[in-house]
Design a protein around this motif. Structure first.
Motif, PDB file in Angstrom:
ATOM      1  N   VAL A   1      26.030  27.771  46.337  1.00  0.00           N
ATOM      2  CA  VAL A   1      25.351  27.886  45.061  1.00  0.00           C
ATOM      3  C   VAL A   1      25.357  29.354  44.677  1.00  0.00           C
ATOM      4  O   VAL A   1      24.952  30.212  45.464  1.00  0.00           O
ATOM      5  N   TYR A   2      25.817  29.638  43.486  1.00  0.00           N
ATOM      6  CA  TYR A   2      25.911  31.006  43.011  1.00  0.00           C
ATOM      7  C   TYR A   2      24.783  31.280  42.028  1.00  0.00           C
ATOM      8  O   TYR A   2      24.553  30.515  41.095  1.00  0.00           O
ATOM      9  N   TYR A   3      24.099  32.389  42.246  1.00  0.00           N
ATOM     10  CA  TYR A   3      22.967  32.784  41.431  1.00  0.00           C
ATOM     11  C   TYR A   3      23.239  34.117  40.751  1.00  0.00           C
ATOM     12  O   TYR A   3      23.833  35.013  41.347  1.00  0.00           O
TER      13      TYR A   3
ATOM     14  N   ALA B   1      22.776  28.751  55.305  1.00  0.00           N
ATOM     15  CA  ALA B   1      23.085  30.170  55.415  1.00  0.00           C
ATOM     16  C   ALA B   1      22.119  30.996  54.578  1.00  0.00           C
ATOM     17  O   ALA B   1      21.430  30.486  53.698  1.00  0.00           O
ATOM     18  N   GLU B   2      22.082  32.278  54.867  1.00  0.00           N
ATOM     19  CA  GLU B   2      21.264  33.190  54.088  1.00  0.00           C
ATOM     20  C   GLU B   2      21.960  33.546  52.786  1.00  0.00           C
ATOM     21  O   GLU B   2      23.185  33.519  52.684  1.00  0.00           O
ATOM     22  N   ARG B   3      21.171  33.887  51.802  1.00  0.00           N
ATOM     23  CA  ARG B   3      21.731  34.340  50.550  1.00  0.00           C
ATOM     24  C   ARG B   3      22.432  35.682  50.761  1.00  0.00           C
ATOM     25  O   ARG B   3      21.922  36.562  51.450  1.00  0.00           O
ATOM     26  N   GLU B   4      23.609  35.826  50.181  1.00  0.00           N
ATOM     27  CA  GLU B   4      24.358  37.051  50.346  1.00  0.00           C
ATOM     28  C   GLU B   4      24.784  37.632  49.005  1.00  0.00           C
ATOM     29  O   GLU B   4      24.989  36.917  48.021  1.00  0.00           O
ATOM     30  N   PHE B   5      24.934  38.915  49.000  1.00  0.00           N
ATOM     31  CA  PHE B   5      25.359  39.640  47.819  1.00  0.00           C
ATOM     32  C   PHE B   5      26.835  39.419  47.559  1.00  0.00           C
ATOM     33  O   PHE B   5      27.652  39.421  48.482  1.00  0.00           O
ATOM     34  N   VAL B   6      27.177  39.252  46.291  1.00  0.00           N
ATOM     35  CA  VAL B   6      28.567  39.069  45.886  1.00  0.00           C
ATOM     36  C   VAL B   6      29.069  40.267  45.094  1.00  0.00           C
ATOM     37  O   VAL B   6      30.054  40.906  45.455  1.00  0.00           O
TER      38      VAL B   6
ATOM     39  N   ILE C   1      22.732  43.549  36.697  1.00  0.00           N
ATOM     40  CA  ILE C   1      22.930  42.115  36.848  1.00  0.00           C
ATOM     41  C   ILE C   1      23.774  41.887  38.099  1.00  0.00           C
ATOM     42  O   ILE C   1      24.851  42.466  38.237  1.00  0.00           O
ATOM     43  N   GLY C   2      23.281  41.068  38.987  1.00  0.00           N
ATOM     44  CA  GLY C   2      23.984  40.809  40.225  1.00  0.00           C
ATOM     45  C   GLY C   2      24.301  39.343  40.401  1.00  0.00           C
ATOM     46  O   GLY C   2      23.649  38.470  39.811  1.00  0.00           O
ATOM     47  N   TRP C   3      25.327  39.081  41.185  1.00  0.00           N
ATOM     48  CA  TRP C   3      25.669  37.729  41.611  1.00  0.00           C
ATOM     49  C   TRP C   3      25.446  37.617  43.112  1.00  0.00           C
ATOM     50  O   TRP C   3      25.855  38.493  43.880  1.00  0.00           O
TER      51      TRP C   3
ATOM     52  N   TRP D   1      15.675  35.701  38.541  1.00  0.00           N
ATOM     53  CA  TRP D   1      16.741  34.892  39.121  1.00  0.00           C
ATOM     54  C   TRP D   1      16.988  33.646  38.293  1.00  0.00           C
ATOM     55  O   TRP D   1      16.064  33.050  37.751  1.00  0.00           O
ATOM     56  N   GLY D   2      18.247  33.260  38.202  1.00  0.00           N
ATOM     57  CA  GLY D   2      18.584  31.991  37.592  1.00  0.00           C
ATOM     58  C   GLY D   2      18.440  30.857  38.584  1.00  0.00           C
ATOM     59  O   GLY D   2      18.078  31.046  39.745  1.00  0.00           O
ATOM     60  N   GLN D   3      18.741  29.657  38.121  1.00  0.00           N
ATOM     61  CA  GLN D   3      18.597  28.466  38.950  1.00  0.00           C
ATOM     62  C   GLN D   3      19.821  28.172  39.804  1.00  0.00           C
ATOM     63  O   GLN D   3      19.756  27.358  40.717  1.00  0.00           O
ATOM     64  N   GLY D   4      20.925  28.820  39.515  1.00  0.00           N
ATOM     65  CA  GLY D   4      22.121  28.658  40.313  1.00  0.00           C
ATOM     66  C   GLY D   4      23.102  27.658  39.736  1.00  0.00           C
ATOM     67  O   GLY D   4      22.734  26.763  38.983  1.00  0.00           O
ATOM     68  N   THR D   5      24.356  27.829  40.107  1.00  0.00           N
ATOM     69  CA  THR D   5      25.404  26.892  39.735  1.00  0.00           C
ATOM     70  C   THR D   5      26.267  26.623  40.961  1.00  0.00           C
ATOM     71  O   THR D   5      26.613  27.538  41.702  1.00  0.00           O
ATOM     72  N   GLN D   6      26.580  25.370  41.178  1.00  0.00           N
ATOM     73  CA  GLN D   6      27.295  24.965  42.386  1.00  0.00           C
ATOM     74  C   GLN D   6      28.786  25.216  42.246  1.00  0.00           C
ATOM     75  O   GLN D   6      29.409  24.829  41.253  1.00  0.00           O
ATOM     76  N   VAL D   7      29.345  25.850  43.252  1.00  0.00           N
ATOM     77  CA  VAL D   7      30.788  26.036  43.363  1.00  0.00           C
ATOM     78  C   VAL D   7      31.243  25.346  44.639  1.00  0.00           C
ATOM     79  O   VAL D   7      30.741  25.645  45.720  1.00  0.00           O
ATOM     80  N   THR D   8      32.169  24.435  44.498  1.00  0.00           N
ATOM     81  CA  THR D   8      32.712  23.719  45.640  1.00  0.00           C
ATOM     82  C   THR D   8      34.222  23.886  45.661  1.00  0.00           C
ATOM     83  O   THR D   8      34.896  23.577  44.682  1.00  0.00           O
ATOM     84  N   VAL D   9      34.731  24.377  46.774  1.00  0.00           N
ATOM     85  CA  VAL D   9      36.160  24.607  46.937  1.00  0.00           C
ATOM     86  C   VAL D   9      36.668  23.645  48.000  1.00  0.00           C
ATOM     87  O   VAL D   9      36.235  23.698  49.154  1.00  0.00           O
TER      88      VAL D   9
END
Length: 123
Positions: A93-95, A43-48, A34-36, A113-121
């Motif tokens: 957006v975190y997936y 921007a491009e999607r990046e590995f977390v 399982i990855g985030w 893949w999930g649909q994502g959840t928004q993180v705003t800082v």
């Protein structure tokens, strides 16, 4: 088939914390990674981070090792991402994603893949 649903995103001030969760259902996950991942606008999607379902293997992007922690709760079929000391550049957006573990966590191909959840800082 595996279904993934992210939750826990929201708005947080810089320096604050959030805990994201990924709930998985469908096939057995005993041999899965399982990855985030995250993607900011333009921007491009990046590995977390990633974790084997067994919890025996973990991996982090170098820039996040000191602030983020990935964990799993097999009983609840969830994987969490604890994010501390958040910065505005963490806004994205975190997936969560899943794929067969295969020969190792670093070679996982993520098929679901999930649909994502928004993180705003905010500053």
């Amino acid at each position: 088939q595996v279904q993934l649903v992210e939750s826990g995103g929201g708005l947080v001030q810089a320096g604050g914390s959030l805990r994201l969760s990924c709930a998985a259902s469908g096939r057995t996950l005993s041999a899965y990674t399982i990855g985030w991942f995250r993607q900011a606008p333009g921007a491009e999607r990046e590995f977390v981070a990633a974790i084997s379902w067994s919890g025996s293997s973990r991996s982090y992007a170098d820039s996040m090792m000191d602030r983020f922690t990935i964990s799993r709760d097999n009983a609840k079929n969830t994987v969490s991402l604890q994010m501390n000391s958040l910065k505005p550049e963490d806004t994205a957006v975190y997936y969560c994603a899943a794929g067969p573990l295969g020969r190792g966590i670093l070679t996982t191909r993520y098929d679901y893949w999930g649909q994502g959840t928004q993180v705003t800082v905010s500053s």
